[in-house]
Design a protein around this motif. Structure first.
Motif, PDB file in Angstrom:
ATOM      1  N   PRO A 152       0.811  -1.222   0.000  1.00  0.00           N
ATOM      2  CA  PRO A 152       0.000   0.000   0.000  1.00  0.00           C
ATOM      3  C   PRO A 152       0.846   1.274   0.000  1.00  0.00           C
ATOM      4  CG  PRO A 152      -0.144  -1.116   2.125  1.00  0.00           C
ATOM      5  CD  PRO A 152       0.532  -2.061   1.185  1.00  0.00           C
ATOM      6  N   LEU A 153       2.033   1.229   0.584  1.00  0.00           N
ATOM      7  CA  LEU A 153       2.909   2.400   0.526  1.00  0.00           C
ATOM      8  C   LEU A 153       3.362   2.656  -0.896  1.00  0.00           C
ATOM      9  CD1 LEU A 153       5.059   1.937   3.776  1.00  0.00           C
ATOM     10  CD2 LEU A 153       3.267   3.634   3.351  1.00  0.00           C
ATOM     11  N   HIS A 154       3.582   1.592  -1.659  1.00  0.00           N
ATOM     12  CA  HIS A 154       3.923   1.766  -3.067  1.00  0.00           C
ATOM     13  C   HIS A 154       2.734   2.364  -3.823  1.00  0.00           C
ATOM     14  CE1 HIS A 154       5.825   0.942  -6.939  1.00  0.00           C
ATOM     15  NE2 HIS A 154       4.666   0.414  -7.347  1.00  0.00           N
ATOM     16  N   GLY A 155       1.550   1.916  -3.476  1.00  0.00           N
ATOM     17  CA  GLY A 155       0.355   2.459  -4.110  1.00  0.00           C
ATOM     18  C   GLY A 155       0.165   3.940  -3.785  1.00  0.00           C
ATOM     19  N   LEU A 156       0.435   4.304  -2.548  1.00  0.00           N
ATOM     20  CA  LEU A 156       0.319   5.718  -2.158  1.00  0.00           C
ATOM     21  C   LEU A 156       1.327   6.560  -2.935  1.00  0.00           C
ATOM     22  CD1 LEU A 156      -0.878   7.887  -0.269  1.00  0.00           C
ATOM     23  CD2 LEU A 156       0.909   7.290   1.390  1.00  0.00           C
ATOM     24  N   ALA A 157       2.538   6.026  -3.105  1.00  0.00           N
ATOM     25  CA  ALA A 157       3.549   6.755  -3.866  1.00  0.00           C
ATOM     26  C   ALA A 157       3.104   6.927  -5.322  1.00  0.00           C
ATOM     27  CB  ALA A 157       4.885   6.021  -3.796  1.00  0.00           C
ATOM     28  N   ALA A 158       2.506   5.870  -5.902  1.00  0.00           N
ATOM     29  CA  ALA A 158       2.028   5.962  -7.285  1.00  0.00           C
ATOM     30  C   ALA A 158       0.896   6.986  -7.395  1.00  0.00           C
ATOM     31  CB  ALA A 158       1.555   4.590  -7.758  1.00  0.00           C
ATOM     32  N   LEU A 159      -0.017   6.979  -6.426  1.00  0.00           N
ATOM     33  CA  LEU A 159      -1.133   7.926  -6.439  1.00  0.00           C
ATOM     34  C   LEU A 159      -0.611   9.359  -6.370  1.00  0.00           C
ATOM     35  CD1 LEU A 159      -4.295   8.035  -6.273  1.00  0.00           C
ATOM     36  CD2 LEU A 159      -3.996   8.242  -3.796  1.00  0.00           C
ATOM     37  N   THR A 160       0.434   9.565  -5.569  1.00  0.00           N
ATOM     38  CA  THR A 160       1.022  10.902  -5.439  1.00  0.00           C
ATOM     39  C   THR A 160       1.766  11.296  -6.705  1.00  0.00           C
ATOM     40  OG1 THR A 160       1.286  10.520  -3.052  1.00  0.00           O
ATOM     41  CG2 THR A 160       2.563  12.320  -4.026  1.00  0.00           C
ATOM     42  N   ARG A 161       2.527  10.350  -7.246  1.00  0.00           N
ATOM     43  CA  ARG A 161       3.343  10.649  -8.433  1.00  0.00           C
ATOM     44  C   ARG A 161       2.476  10.955  -9.653  1.00  0.00           C
ATOM     45  NH1 ARG A 161       5.584   5.888  -8.918  1.00  0.00           N
ATOM     46  NH2 ARG A 161       4.043   5.225 -10.462  1.00  0.00           N
ATOM     47  N   ASP A 162       1.419  10.185  -9.825  1.00  0.00           N
ATOM     48  CA  ASP A 162       0.584  10.306 -11.029  1.00  0.00           C
ATOM     49  C   ASP A 162      -0.696  11.091 -10.757  1.00  0.00           C
ATOM     50  OD1 ASP A 162       2.479   8.663 -12.258  1.00  0.00           O
ATOM     51  OD2 ASP A 162       1.386   6.837 -11.694  1.00  0.00           O
ATOM     52  N   ARG A 163      -0.654  11.944  -9.754  1.00  0.00           N
ATOM     53  CA  ARG A 163      -1.878  12.660  -9.373  1.00  0.00           C
ATOM     54  C   ARG A 163      -2.365  13.555 -10.502  1.00  0.00           C
ATOM     55  NH1 ARG A 163       2.481  15.009  -7.242  1.00  0.00           N
ATOM     56  NH2 ARG A 163       2.695  17.294  -7.359  1.00  0.00           N
ATOM     57  N   SER A 164      -3.643  13.758 -10.519  1.00  0.00           N
ATOM     58  CA  SER A 164      -4.287  14.547 -11.568  1.00  0.00           C
ATOM     59  C   SER A 164      -4.678  15.914 -11.025  1.00  0.00           C
ATOM     60  CB  SER A 164      -5.545  13.813 -12.057  1.00  0.00           C
ATOM     61  OG  SER A 164      -6.366  14.658 -12.841  1.00  0.00           O
ATOM     62  N   SER A 165      -4.777  16.897 -11.908  1.00  0.00           N
ATOM     63  CA  SER A 165      -5.234  18.225 -11.501  1.00  0.00           C
ATOM     64  C   SER A 165      -6.700  18.207 -11.104  1.00  0.00           C
ATOM     65  CB  SER A 165      -5.017  19.222 -12.644  1.00  0.00           C
ATOM     66  OG  SER A 165      -5.774  18.824 -13.790  1.00  0.00           O
ATOM     67  N   ARG A 166      -7.396  17.072 -11.382  1.00  0.00           N
ATOM     68  CA  ARG A 166      -8.801  16.951 -10.999  1.00  0.00           C
ATOM     69  C   ARG A 166      -8.955  16.500  -9.561  1.00  0.00           C
ATOM     70  NH1 ARG A 166     -11.859  19.524 -14.235  1.00  0.00           N
ATOM     71  NH2 ARG A 166     -13.648  18.116 -13.985  1.00  0.00           N
ATOM     72  N   MET A 167      -7.822  16.260  -8.844  1.00  0.00           N
ATOM     73  CA  MET A 167      -7.922  15.755  -7.467  1.00  0.00           C
ATOM     74  C   MET A 167      -6.851  16.410  -6.589  1.00  0.00           C
ATOM     75  SD  MET A 167      -7.753  11.818  -6.100  1.00  0.00           S
ATOM     76  CE  MET A 167      -5.995  11.620  -6.426  1.00  0.00           C
ATOM     77  N   ARG A 168      -7.278  17.162  -5.613  1.00  0.00           N
ATOM     78  CA  ARG A 168      -6.359  17.740  -4.615  1.00  0.00           C
ATOM     79  C   ARG A 168      -6.107  16.681  -3.552  1.00  0.00           C
ATOM     80  NH1 ARG A 168      -6.276  22.664  -1.328  1.00  0.00           N
ATOM     81  NH2 ARG A 168      -4.563  22.342   0.153  1.00  0.00           N
ATOM     82  N   LEU A 169      -4.852  16.286  -3.373  1.00  0.00           N
ATOM     83  CA  LEU A 169      -4.490  15.206  -2.461  1.00  0.00           C
ATOM     84  C   LEU A 169      -4.006  15.787  -1.137  1.00  0.00           C
ATOM     85  CD1 LEU A 169      -4.150  12.146  -2.071  1.00  0.00           C
ATOM     86  CD2 LEU A 169      -1.844  12.360  -3.028  1.00  0.00           C
ATOM     87  N   VAL A 170      -4.611  15.324  -0.018  1.00  0.00           N
ATOM     88  CA  VAL A 170      -4.248  15.768   1.326  1.00  0.00           C
ATOM     89  C   VAL A 170      -3.907  14.537   2.150  1.00  0.00           C
ATOM     90  CG1 VAL A 170      -4.986  17.006   3.396  1.00  0.00           C
ATOM     91  CG2 VAL A 170      -5.794  17.763   1.143  1.00  0.00           C
ATOM     92  N   LEU A 171      -2.702  14.497   2.702  1.00  0.00           N
ATOM     93  CA  LEU A 171      -2.223  13.364   3.500  1.00  0.00           C
ATOM     94  C   LEU A 171      -2.002  13.820   4.930  1.00  0.00           C
ATOM     95  CD1 LEU A 171       0.473  12.036   0.993  1.00  0.00           C
ATOM     96  CD2 LEU A 171      -1.953  11.447   1.093  1.00  0.00           C
ATOM     97  N   SER A 172      -2.515  13.041   5.877  1.00  0.00           N
ATOM     98  CA  SER A 172      -2.390  13.417   7.289  1.00  0.00           C
ATOM     99  C   SER A 172      -1.921  12.226   8.094  1.00  0.00           C
ATOM    100  CB  SER A 172      -3.740  13.904   7.826  1.00  0.00           C
ATOM    101  OG  SER A 172      -3.671  14.126   9.226  1.00  0.00           O
ATOM    102  N   GLY A 173      -0.953  12.463   8.991  1.00  0.00           N
ATOM    103  CA  GLY A 173      -0.469  11.378   9.834  1.00  0.00           C
ATOM    104  C   GLY A 173       0.480  11.867  10.904  1.00  0.00           C
ATOM    105  N   ARG A 174       0.880  10.945  11.746  1.00  0.00           N
ATOM    106  CA  ARG A 174       1.776  11.285  12.856  1.00  0.00           C
ATOM    107  C   ARG A 174       3.220  11.424  12.394  1.00  0.00           C
ATOM    108  NH1 ARG A 174      -0.542   7.379  17.761  1.00  0.00           N
ATOM    109  NH2 ARG A 174      -2.691   8.198  17.700  1.00  0.00           N
TER     110      ARG A 174
END
Length: 883
Positions: A152-174
């Protein structure tokens, strides 16, 4: 819309996703809105990744929930947990995105393969679906620190790398997600909100407590912020405990130790997630408020302790680094307090050993408050005594007076201060804060034979003790500490303190030119050696010399510079700070800024009036305070303050400059307020103390003659002051003398001569910064100034500033100024006499009395005799019991 590949669509069914994982959390009932954080989230652009990263309890989820609830467009939310594997990760993501589009859309039909994060076709399909969204969305992924598996960390990296201008990505954690955060930051693709921004500021805590219905004093609120570090969870838990405690002060003094809820949260949510080695390092360094990496290694007995702390900072933000190279660390305040308390409960022996190690580490690196503090906490009297004997004088020279005094008291309580050197170094520290009673006691206790260092220290203390009493004769009787050539270490510091004492005495006794050289030498040497406290003391002496010379601009500038050199908490309690605040107040009063004068006086503890060893400073401060109050219209209060200071000063022998300043200020305020008895008393005291030949006394007589309308006598007295060969003790009186000569010329009908005197007064005011005699000058002089405004050439800015100051003291604040005859009439208005009877008593005509009464009504804004009497009493122009 592009149709996903058949192989992808035919994969296994999606895992079930609980509704709570994709629902925006509810806000707490008393959640506090913090607009500055919402604005930071709004500022992030659609092309940026927003990271909200902070340890547990900083309010990340609540902030994002509030932000999401207020957004106009669609929001997709996912809350992760430790059970989320690769397929559950993508199932939650697709479910959340699907909640933002119509049923039947491609995102609802997309099947999840067995290893989705490693399937390029699946990842491409997700990217295509996002690109085809009809409306841009915000995707908020909360608790991303729960994702620990590689897939899933690889998937999160892919989602961040290939993000679209149609989606504002917000990540929250400790902790920060394992992405290339530095590259995102460098490319301007990152919006960050971290623990430092999430901390509650003081005004926010005040608003939060008010919303909770908790009433705390300002000092208690500040302590709460200090103890919690603005940590949201700490504040919430403290609020719970504060509702149950009967002693908020005691509870707040040790929040982590007294608050069970706080401790439980720290253990359950923070410490339980750390490995044992990291915990051992944190416990070891918890005895220090801040710890350099080298000290951390010495305490934890681990050479890599600094690396452990550095890793903690980057993973959790529970540790913060600062300083050159960022190699000094500070643990979050509540966590540090909990660790320290837990260490003391479980391993008091280890706590003692750690303090001894810390004391030795600091001592090896030079004079240190931390060395003595840890040595005391370690309980080794031998180590404490040796450290104090080795570094005590240097610490006094650095302004660390409370540390020295606390340490001597600690040794005395343990009967370990028999060496006479200890009471003498305590006396030296006590001298710096003006505690002359302790100095006298220590000088008595430290009598008898001693070694050379102790004898030299005794001489310095006796010399400084005489200086505090402003006793030049006593200083001459005390053998001087030989200055000698500048040397390194303690020898130079003793020499420097002796030079400053002697320089101050020169300034205080009317020889400012002789004070400048020695004080300047100490200032230069202190700056080379980075002795901030001695530099500030030297600047204070130079400021006093400038005051004695009448260079009031330089006086104020030097005093302000001294305060800027030593902004720490110990400086305001020192005798030098009392001097600089007095000189800054003096400058403000002479600039016609009475409110600023009072601010400077209140910036330090008020010296005790009547202390026979406090020198003339308390009397000057009293005179300044009283004059400022009168200038602000608080006439009765101000005159009482002036009289109290003069009465106390009359008991002692003061330097002539002190007497001249106190008498001249009181006399001026009393004359302007119509208190002839008080003015006469101030003049008589000045004559007794200074003699009738001193020009300052001649000035007071000139002022008195002007008030009584004795123009010729006034002219003779002022001519002596302005044209005589001698100098005045209070040089600023020359400006007022010019103003009074201008008034005399106007009274004589010599307007050309009056205009010349006004020009001279403006020139003197401009060169010295003494604007008060003009700003509070006679109305006729001000009228002349106003009439000729625009014709003063280079002095035009001075004239403009005078009128600006006069206007700034509006009718509500400006003192009421009556002529001598108006005051005579006012004094009889409370009686039952008619105006004719008043005229008979004053041997003037009835019409003259009526004219004066009309003027009195106008100045007091009164419409009747009763209103005039009431207003006069309110302004202190007549006594409350005047018949």
């Amino acid at each position: 819309m592009e149709t996903p590949p058949e192989s992808t669509r035919s994969a296994g069914a999606r895992p079930g996703v609980p509704r709570v994982k994709t629902s925006i959390p509810l806000l707490y009932p008393r959640h506090q809105r913090r607009q500055r954080l919402l604005d930071m989230l709004d500022a992030g652009g659609p092309e940026q990744v927003t990271i909200v990263s902070a340890p547990a309890g900083f309010g990340k989820t609540q902030l994002l929930a509030e932000w999401a609830a207020g957004l106009a467009g669609p929001v997709a939310w996912v809350s992760f947990d430790a059970a989320d594997d690769d397929r559950r990760f993508w199932a939650a993501l697709l479910t959340a995105i699907g909640s933002c589009v119509e049923p039947g859309s491609a995102v609802h039909r997309l099947a999840i393969p067995g290893a989705p994060s490693g399937d390029p076709e699946f990842l491409a399909a997700v990217a295509g679906i996002v690109d085809a969204l009809p409306t841009p969305i915000r995707l908020i992924l909360d608790d991303v620190h729960e994702l620990t598996a590689a897939e899933p960390l690889h998937g999160l990296a892919a989602l961040t790398r290939d993000r679209s201008s149609r989606m504002r990505l917000v990540l929250s954690g400790r902790t920060d997600p394992p992405l290339s955060v530095a590259r995102l930051r460098l490319n301007g693709e990152l919006c960050e909100i971290r623990a430092e921004q999430l901390r509650f500021r003081l005004p926010e805590v005040e608003a939060k407590l008010a919303a909770e219905g908790l009433e705390l004093r300002p000092a208690q609120v500040r302590l709460l912020v200090e103890q919690t570090g603005g940590w949201a969870a700490g504040l919430r838990l403290a609020e719970i405990s504060l509702r149950e405690t009967d002693d908020p002060d005691r509870f707040l003094a040790d929040l982590a130790g007294n608050g069970r809820a706080v401790s439980d949260y720290l253990v359950g949510e923070v410490l339980s997630r750390l490995d044992p080695d990291t915990l051992d390092v944190l416990r070891a360094v918890s005895i220090c408020d801040e710890v350099p990496a080298e000290l951390a290694a010495a305490l934890a007995l681990r050479p890599d302790a600094g690396e452990v702390l550095d890793a903690m900072e980057h993973r959790t933000a529970l540790v913060a680094s600062h300083g050159i190279g960022r190699t000094t660390y500070r643990i979050q305040a509540l966590l540090r307090a909990h660790l320290r308390a837990d260490l003391q409960r479980r391993r008091p022996d280890l706590a003692v050993a750690l303090h001894v190690r810390a004391a030795a580490w600091y001592a090896d690196r030079g004079p240190s408050v931390d060395a003595l503090t840890h040595a005391r906490l370690g309980g080794d009297t031998g180590q404490v005594a040796a450290l104090l004997r080795r570094h005590g004088i240097r610490l006094v020279a650095e302004g660390r007076h409370s540390t020295v005094r606390t340490t001597v008291a600690w040794l005395a309580d343990r009967h370990a201060a028999a060496d006479p050197w200890f009471p003498l170094v305590d006396a030296l520290a006590a001298m710096e804060v003006g505690d002359t009673r302790a100095v006298d006691s220590h000088l008595t206790a430290a009598g008898g034979p001693a070694d050379t260092d102790t004898d030299e220290l005794r001489l310095l203390v006796r010399s400084r003790r005489a200086g505090l009493a402003v006793d030049a004769q006593e200083m001459e009787r005390v053998p001087a500490v030989a200055p000698g050539p500048p040397t390194e270490g303690e020898r130079w510091e003793i020499d420097a303190m002796a030079r400053l004492d002697q320089a101050f005495m020169k300034a205080a006794s009317g020889h400012p030119a002789d004070a400048i050289g020695p004080a300047r030498d100490v200032l230069d040497g202190s700056r080379r050696r980075r002795h901030g406290y001695l530099a500030a003391r030297a600047l204070a002496v130079l400021s006093a010399a400038a005051a004695a010379a009448g260079d009031y601009r330089r006086m104020s500038a030097l005093a302000e510079e001294a305060d800027a050199v030593m902004p720490g908490s110990e400086w305001p309690a020192t005798a030098a700070a009392a001097l600089t605040s007095t000189l800054r107040a003096y400058g403000a009063l002479l600039r016609a800024e009475p409110a600023r004068c009072l601010e400077h006086l209140d910036a330090v503890p008020r010296p005790e009036i009547g202390d026979p060893v406090a020198g003339g400073l308390p009397y000057i401060r009293s005179a300044l305070r009283g004059s400022a109050l009168v200038d602000l219209g608080r006439v009765g209060e101000g005159l009482a303050e002036l009289a109290t200071g003069r009465t106390a000063a009359a008991v002692l022998h003061n330097p002539p400059q002190v007497t001249a300043i106190v008498a001249t200020l009181e006399h001026g305020a009393a004359v302007a307020s119509g208190r002839t008895d008080q003015a006469r008393a101030a003049l008589a005291w000045a004559e007794d103390e200074l003699g009738t030949s001193v020009l300052d006394v001649a000035f007071l007589h000139g002022r008195r003659h002007v008030d009584l309308g004795r123009w010729e006598a006034a002219g003779d007295a002022l001519r002596t002051v302005l044209d005589g060969p001698a100098s005045v003790l209070a040089p600023w009186t020359r400006v007022e003398a010019r103003v009074l000569r201008c008034l005399l010329a106007l009274r004589a009908g010599r307007r050309h001569h009056a205009r010349q005197e006004l020009g001279r007064a403006l020139a003197a005011a401009g060169s010295t910064g003494v604007l008060r005699p003009l700003a509070f000058g006679p109305p006729d002089v001000v009228e002349l100034l106003t009439r000729h405004l625009g014709g003063f050439g280079d002095l035009e800015p001075v004239a403009g500033r005078v009128l600006e100051l006069r206007h700034a003291l509006g009718p509500a604040d400006a003192p009421i100024r009556l002529t001598a005859r108006e005051r005579d009439v006012l004094g009889l208005l409370p009686t039952q006499r008619s105006l004719e009877e008043i005229a008979g008593e004053l041997t003037v005509s009835h019409s003259t009395v009526k004219t004066h009464v009309k003027a009195i009504y106008a100045k007091l804004d009164a419409r009747s005799r009763r209103e005039a009497v009431t207003a006069a009493r309110r302004h202190g122009l007549i006594g409350a019991t005047t018949p």
